[in-house]
Motif scaffolding. Structure first.
Motif, mmCIF file in Angstrom:
data_model
loop_
_atom_site.group_PDB
_atom_site.id
_atom_site.type_symbol
_atom_site.label_atom_id
_atom_site.label_comp_id
_atom_site.label_asym_id
_atom_site.label_seq_id
_atom_site.Cartn_x
_atom_site.Cartn_y
_atom_site.Cartn_z
ATOM 1 N N TYR A 11 0.835 -1.198 0.000
ATOM 2 C CA TYR A 11 0.000 0.000 0.000
ATOM 3 C C TYR A 11 0.871 1.250 0.000
ATOM 4 C CZ TYR A 11 1.104 0.145 4.986
ATOM 5 O OH TYR A 11 1.778 0.194 6.184
ATOM 6 N N VAL A 12 0.271 2.355 -0.435
ATOM 7 C CA VAL A 12 0.956 3.649 -0.414
ATOM 8 C C VAL A 12 0.835 4.188 1.004
ATOM 9 C CG1 VAL A 12 1.051 5.997 -1.324
ATOM 10 C CG2 VAL A 12 0.473 4.086 -2.854
ATOM 11 N N ALA A 13 1.967 4.272 1.700
ATOM 12 C CA ALA A 13 1.972 4.665 3.111
ATOM 13 C C ALA A 13 1.961 6.182 3.297
ATOM 14 C CB ALA A 13 3.189 4.064 3.813
ATOM 15 N N ARG A 14 2.652 6.891 2.396
ATOM 16 C CA ARG A 14 2.760 8.335 2.579
ATOM 17 C C ARG A 14 3.331 8.965 1.319
ATOM 18 N NH1 ARG A 14 8.103 9.600 3.539
ATOM 19 N NH2 ARG A 14 9.425 7.818 3.961
ATOM 20 N N ASP A 38 7.491 -2.035 -14.301
ATOM 21 C CA ASP A 38 7.333 -0.828 -15.108
ATOM 22 C C ASP A 38 5.965 -0.187 -14.891
ATOM 23 O OD1 ASP A 38 9.844 -1.135 -16.323
ATOM 24 O OD2 ASP A 38 8.996 -2.502 -17.822
ATOM 25 N N ARG A 39 5.040 -0.967 -14.288
ATOM 26 C CA ARG A 39 3.691 -0.472 -14.042
ATOM 27 C C ARG A 39 3.107 -1.171 -12.816
ATOM 28 N NH1 ARG A 39 -0.391 -3.790 -18.008
ATOM 29 N NH2 ARG A 39 0.558 -5.826 -17.635
ATOM 30 N N VAL A 40 2.148 -0.505 -12.208
ATOM 31 C CA VAL A 40 1.373 -1.094 -11.115
ATOM 32 C C VAL A 40 -0.072 -0.627 -11.301
ATOM 33 C CG1 VAL A 40 3.294 -1.163 -9.465
ATOM 34 C CG2 VAL A 40 1.764 0.820 -9.499
ATOM 35 N N ARG A 41 -0.941 -1.224 -10.547
ATOM 36 C CA ARG A 41 -2.343 -0.801 -10.522
ATOM 37 C C ARG A 41 -2.633 -0.332 -9.114
ATOM 38 N NH1 ARG A 41 -5.818 -1.002 -14.205
ATOM 39 N NH2 ARG A 41 -8.036 -0.903 -13.815
ATOM 40 N N LEU A 42 -3.172 0.866 -8.970
ATOM 41 C CA LEU A 42 -3.536 1.386 -7.658
ATOM 42 C C LEU A 42 -5.038 1.301 -7.483
ATOM 43 C CD1 LEU A 42 -1.367 4.623 -7.240
ATOM 44 C CD2 LEU A 42 -0.853 2.284 -6.520
ATOM 45 N N ARG A 43 -5.458 0.780 -6.323
ATOM 46 C CA ARG A 43 -6.870 0.816 -5.943
ATOM 47 C C ARG A 43 -6.989 1.895 -4.882
ATOM 48 N NH1 ARG A 43 -8.368 -4.533 -4.370
ATOM 49 N NH2 ARG A 43 -8.521 -4.924 -6.598
ATOM 50 N N LEU A 44 -7.530 3.033 -5.299
ATOM 51 C CA LEU A 44 -7.652 4.179 -4.411
ATOM 52 C C LEU A 44 -8.659 3.898 -3.296
ATOM 53 C CD1 LEU A 44 -7.762 6.896 -7.210
ATOM 54 C CD2 LEU A 44 -5.787 6.142 -5.908
ATOM 55 N N ARG A 45 -8.596 4.705 -2.253
ATOM 56 C CA ARG A 45 -9.534 4.538 -1.132
ATOM 57 C C ARG A 45 -10.976 4.623 -1.600
ATOM 58 N NH1 ARG A 45 -6.027 8.687 1.978
ATOM 59 N NH2 ARG A 45 -7.080 9.833 0.375
ATOM 60 N N GLU A 48 -11.818 3.409 -6.869
ATOM 61 C CA GLU A 48 -11.372 3.606 -8.247
ATOM 62 C C GLU A 48 -10.016 2.938 -8.434
ATOM 63 O OE1 GLU A 48 -9.699 7.233 -11.071
ATOM 64 O OE2 GLU A 48 -10.641 7.739 -9.170
ATOM 65 N N GLU A 49 -9.798 2.369 -9.611
ATOM 66 C CA GLU A 49 -8.499 1.767 -9.924
ATOM 67 C C GLU A 49 -7.851 2.523 -11.069
ATOM 68 O OE1 GLU A 49 -8.288 -2.459 -10.285
ATOM 69 O OE2 GLU A 49 -9.453 -2.776 -8.463
ATOM 70 N N ARG A 50 -6.523 2.662 -10.970
ATOM 71 C CA ARG A 50 -5.748 3.350 -12.005
ATOM 72 C C ARG A 50 -4.482 2.564 -12.292
ATOM 73 N NH1 ARG A 50 -5.159 9.349 -9.507
ATOM 74 N NH2 ARG A 50 -7.362 9.833 -9.355
ATOM 75 N N GLU A 51 -4.179 2.404 -13.580
ATOM 76 C CA GLU A 51 -2.879 1.843 -13.944
ATOM 77 C C GLU A 51 -1.882 2.987 -13.922
ATOM 78 O OE1 GLU A 51 -0.688 -0.028 -17.778
ATOM 79 O OE2 GLU A 51 -2.535 -1.022 -17.128
ATOM 80 N N MET A 52 -0.748 2.760 -13.255
ATOM 81 C CA MET A 52 0.272 3.791 -13.114
ATOM 82 C C MET A 52 1.591 3.287 -13.709
ATOM 83 S SD MET A 52 -1.557 6.034 -11.448
ATOM 84 C CE MET A 52 -0.436 7.253 -10.794
ATOM 85 N N VAL A 53 2.230 4.140 -14.501
ATOM 86 C CA VAL A 53 3.544 3.824 -15.058
ATOM 87 C C VAL A 53 4.590 4.281 -14.038
ATOM 88 C CG1 VAL A 53 5.179 4.317 -16.921
ATOM 89 C CG2 VAL A 53 2.735 4.024 -17.428
ATOM 90 N N VAL A 81 -2.199 8.357 -1.106
ATOM 91 C CA VAL A 81 -1.946 7.723 0.193
ATOM 92 C C VAL A 81 -3.143 6.865 0.588
ATOM 93 C CG1 VAL A 81 -1.536 8.129 2.655
ATOM 94 C CG2 VAL A 81 -0.332 9.499 0.942
ATOM 95 N N GLY A 82 -2.850 5.649 1.031
ATOM 96 C CA GLY A 82 -3.898 4.708 1.425
ATOM 97 C C GLY A 82 -4.314 3.779 0.303
ATOM 98 N N SER A 83 -3.822 4.015 -0.900
ATOM 99 C CA SER A 83 -4.161 3.142 -2.035
ATOM 100 C C SER A 83 -3.495 1.786 -1.885
ATOM 101 C CB SER A 83 -3.680 3.765 -3.350
ATOM 102 O OG SER A 83 -4.284 5.000 -3.584
ATOM 103 N N LYS A 84 -4.177 0.748 -2.329
ATOM 104 C CA LYS A 84 -3.571 -0.580 -2.401
ATOM 105 C C LYS A 84 -2.743 -0.632 -3.685
ATOM 106 C CE LYS A 84 -7.122 -2.944 0.186
ATOM 107 N NZ LYS A 84 -8.115 -4.020 0.193
#
Length: 181
Positions: A11-14, A38-45, A48-53, A81-84
């Motif tokens: 998870y995104v801690a800070r 090279d990429r990850v997927r974030l699941r926001l609080r 919503e999900e976003r692919e991030m480069v 912050v808080g995203s998986k």
């Protein structure tokens, strides 16, 4: 069992610094997986999900510092912050025979060697030499079992089942010791 195209890594801690970096805490501190991506997927609080480069990676003491394409301010980083942090299964080397992705163990039905239900693997804690499986079922105490051959004789991901041999001190629960006298 249907396996997801993504596995949860941490998870995104800070937010870190002023230029948009984030500090990611991995569930397995010994893993170097995130340094290869090279990429990850974030699941926001919000869900919503976003692919991030991934633009940059730096290891830090207890976390990894990542910079993402399009995230260049502290405010933008703080919004994450808080995203998986999820990784795409296809971006990972497949596990060797007898090895498993820790994320695939979550959700398995745990049974003892006689087939009696013990609960469901709800979490995997990577806090020592071997990961620990956290097994929960309503109305019973949580069961924490080392993921080692001595305690886990078999895993069948396809069937959604894991056989657990609880440590002896836990097997006392449920026995009728009323005859001692």
């Amino acid at each position: 069992m249907n396996t997801s195209p993504c596995l949860e890594l941490g998870y995104v801690a800070r937010a870190h610094g002023l230029k948009g970096e984030v500090a990611v805490r991995s569930f397995d501190p010994a893993s170097e997986t995130i340094s290869t991506l090279d990429r990850v997927r974030l699941r926001l609080r919000s869900g919503e999900e976003r692919e991030m480069v991934v633009e940059s990676y730096r290891p830090a003491n207890k976390e990894d510092l990542l910079g993402f394409e399009g995230v260049h301010t502290r405010a933008a980083a703080e919004a994450l912050v808080g995203s998986k942090v999820l990784v795409y299964r296809e971006d990972l080397e497949p596990p060797e025979e007898g090895e498993f992705f820790q994320g695939d163990l979550v959700g398995l039905a745990a049974v003892d060697e006689q087939g009696a239900a013990l609960g469901t693997v709800e979490e995997v804690w990577a806090t020592g030499e071997v990961p620990n499986l956290v097994i929960r079922t309503p109305g019973r105490p949580e069961l924490v079992v080392p993921f080692a051959d001595e305690f886990v004789p078999s895993v069948d991901i396809a069937a959604g089942r894991i056989v657990i041999r609880p440590p002896e001190y836990l097997e006392v629960e449920g026995r009728d010791d009323g005859d001692a006298g």
